[in-house]
Design a protein around this motif. Structure first.
Motif, PDB file in Angstrom:
ATOM      1  N   ILE A   1      32.494  39.234  36.662  1.00 20.13           N
ATOM      2  CA  ILE A   1      33.722  38.859  35.955  1.00 20.13           C
ATOM      3  C   ILE A   1      34.835  39.881  36.177  1.00 20.13           C
ATOM      4  CG2 ILE A   1      34.760  38.514  33.679  1.00 20.13           C
ATOM      5  CD1 ILE A   1      32.202  37.058  32.867  1.00 20.13           C
ATOM      6  N   PRO A   2      34.587  41.199  36.011  1.00 22.39           N
ATOM      7  CA  PRO A   2      35.663  42.159  36.345  1.00 22.39           C
ATOM      8  C   PRO A   2      36.096  42.090  37.807  1.00 22.39           C
ATOM      9  CG  PRO A   2      33.962  43.225  35.041  1.00 22.39           C
ATOM     10  CD  PRO A   2      33.427  41.871  35.421  1.00 22.39           C
TER      11      PRO A   2
ATOM     12  N   LEU B   1      40.203  40.530  41.752  1.00 19.88           N
ATOM     13  CA  LEU B   1      40.584  39.758  42.935  1.00 19.88           C
ATOM     14  C   LEU B   1      41.756  38.827  42.639  1.00 19.88           C
ATOM     15  CD1 LEU B   1      37.072  38.881  44.444  1.00 19.88           C
ATOM     16  CD2 LEU B   1      38.801  40.380  45.456  1.00 19.88           C
ATOM     17  N   TRP B   2      41.726  38.165  41.487  1.00 18.58           N
ATOM     18  CA  TRP B   2      42.822  37.260  41.137  1.00 18.58           C
ATOM     19  C   TRP B   2      44.114  38.028  40.878  1.00 18.58           C
ATOM     20  CZ3 TRP B   2      43.975  32.224  41.301  1.00 18.58           C
ATOM     21  CH2 TRP B   2      42.938  31.328  41.577  1.00 18.58           C
ATOM     22  N   TYR B   3      44.004  39.151  40.194  1.00 15.54           N
ATOM     23  CA  TYR B   3      45.201  39.962  39.931  1.00 15.54           C
ATOM     24  C   TYR B   3      45.827  40.436  41.248  1.00 15.54           C
ATOM     25  CZ  TYR B   3      48.152  43.749  38.217  1.00 15.54           C
ATOM     26  OH  TYR B   3      49.213  44.577  37.954  1.00 15.54           O
TER      27      TYR B   3
ATOM     28  N   GLY C   1      36.106  32.419  44.315  1.00 19.32           N
ATOM     29  CA  GLY C   1      35.843  33.622  45.101  1.00 19.32           C
ATOM     30  C   GLY C   1      36.229  33.416  46.556  1.00 19.32           C
ATOM     31  N   HIS C   2      35.811  32.293  47.133  1.00 18.11           N
ATOM     32  CA  HIS C   2      36.193  31.986  48.516  1.00 18.11           C
ATOM     33  C   HIS C   2      37.713  31.889  48.649  1.00 18.11           C
ATOM     34  CE1 HIS C   2      32.620  31.418  50.980  1.00 18.11           C
ATOM     35  NE2 HIS C   2      32.007  30.907  49.928  1.00 18.11           N
TER      36      HIS C   2
ATOM     37  N   GLY D   1      40.125  34.180  50.980  1.00 22.77           N
ATOM     38  CA  GLY D   1      41.124  33.568  51.848  1.00 22.77           C
ATOM     39  C   GLY D   1      42.513  34.151  51.644  1.00 22.77           C
ATOM     40  N   VAL D   2      42.869  34.434  50.385  1.00 27.23           N
ATOM     41  CA  VAL D   2      44.170  35.043  50.106  1.00 27.23           C
ATOM     42  C   VAL D   2      44.284  36.394  50.818  1.00 27.23           C
ATOM     43  CG1 VAL D   2      45.610  36.096  48.311  1.00 27.23           C
ATOM     44  CG2 VAL D   2      44.564  33.859  47.914  1.00 27.23           C
TER      45      VAL D   2
END
Length: 231
Positions: A197-198, A203-205, A140-141, A145-146
């Motif tokens: 989780i969603p 966030l990753w996508y 998450g951190h 940062g991204v």
């Protein structure tokens, strides 16, 4: 031996993710020693963050909303942004948009790694809880940062008022997402996984898209392509 295992399991997620983001720098990799220094600065800002957060809790009380949005997310993201802006934004090595993402994830993962070590040390956590922390708080951190680094990169390579707008977004957007993350954890005691989780998938996508777009705007992309054509 147990102490070594605890510390190793706490350090591993942050170091693995830092390596991943370092290798994602496709066209002009940053000096490793500078990336490591920023990562270690993430270690150091834990202590002023803890002091500020403790003082703010005593001042404002322990309201879940205030704690999530202001005391936790607000203080943490503001200090990370402050360090990045003053030490990296005008640095000579910050010469392509992706560098903002790399340095922002480095300081975020340094911060998250110390949090992880402290959690592992004081709770004597088993493998299962440490895996959850690797998948959630540490990554998450990294995603906050991204987001921060993507807009800092935009601000660095944009002129005029738009630059200031992107700089403001580089603080506000990770603050917003971090606050939402903390709010879910603090207010949903039984069903938080159904929301976290969603959120992490989203966030990753979005983060992978930002990484690709930042790399595609690198001024070294054309140089490298020309070199490949010549060879």
């Amino acid at each position: 031996m147990l102490v070594f295992s605890i510390i190793a399991s706490a350090l591993a997620p942050g170091l693995a993710l830092l390596t991943y983001f370092y290798l994602k720098d496709r066209y002009d990799q940053e000096p490793l020693h500078i990336v490591v220094k920023i990562f270690l600065l993430g270690f150091l800002i834990v202590f002023p963050v803890m002091i500020l957060q403790r003082g703010m809790i005593l001042w404002f009380g322990d309201s879940p909303v205030v704690n999530s949005l202001i005391i936790s997310a607000g203080v943490e993201e503001l200090l990370k942004w402050f360090v990045l802006y003053h030490l990296i934004f005008n640095h000579i090595e910050f010469d392509e948009p992706y560098d903002g993402i790399l340095y922002a994830t480095a300081i975020s993962l340094g911060f998250a790694t110390v949090e992880n070590v402290m959690y592992a040390w004081y709770s004597q956590a088993a493998f299962g809880p440490m895996m959850i922390r690797a998948l959630l708080p540490v990554s998450g951190h990294a995603m906050f940062g991204v987001i921060m680094g993507y807009y800092i990169g935009h601000a660095k390579f944009t002129d005029g008022k738009s630059s200031r707008g992107f700089l403001l977004l580089s603080l506000l957007l990770p603050w917003m997402w971090h606050g939402l993350y903390d709010l879910i954890l603090s207010m949903m005691t039984h069903y938080w996984l159904w929301f976290i989780i969603p959120l992490m998938v989203l966030l990753w996508y979005g983060g992978m898209g930002k990484i690709s777009r930042a790399n595609n705007r690198s001024p070294f992309r054309i140089i490298k392509r020309d070199e490949e054509v010549k060879t």
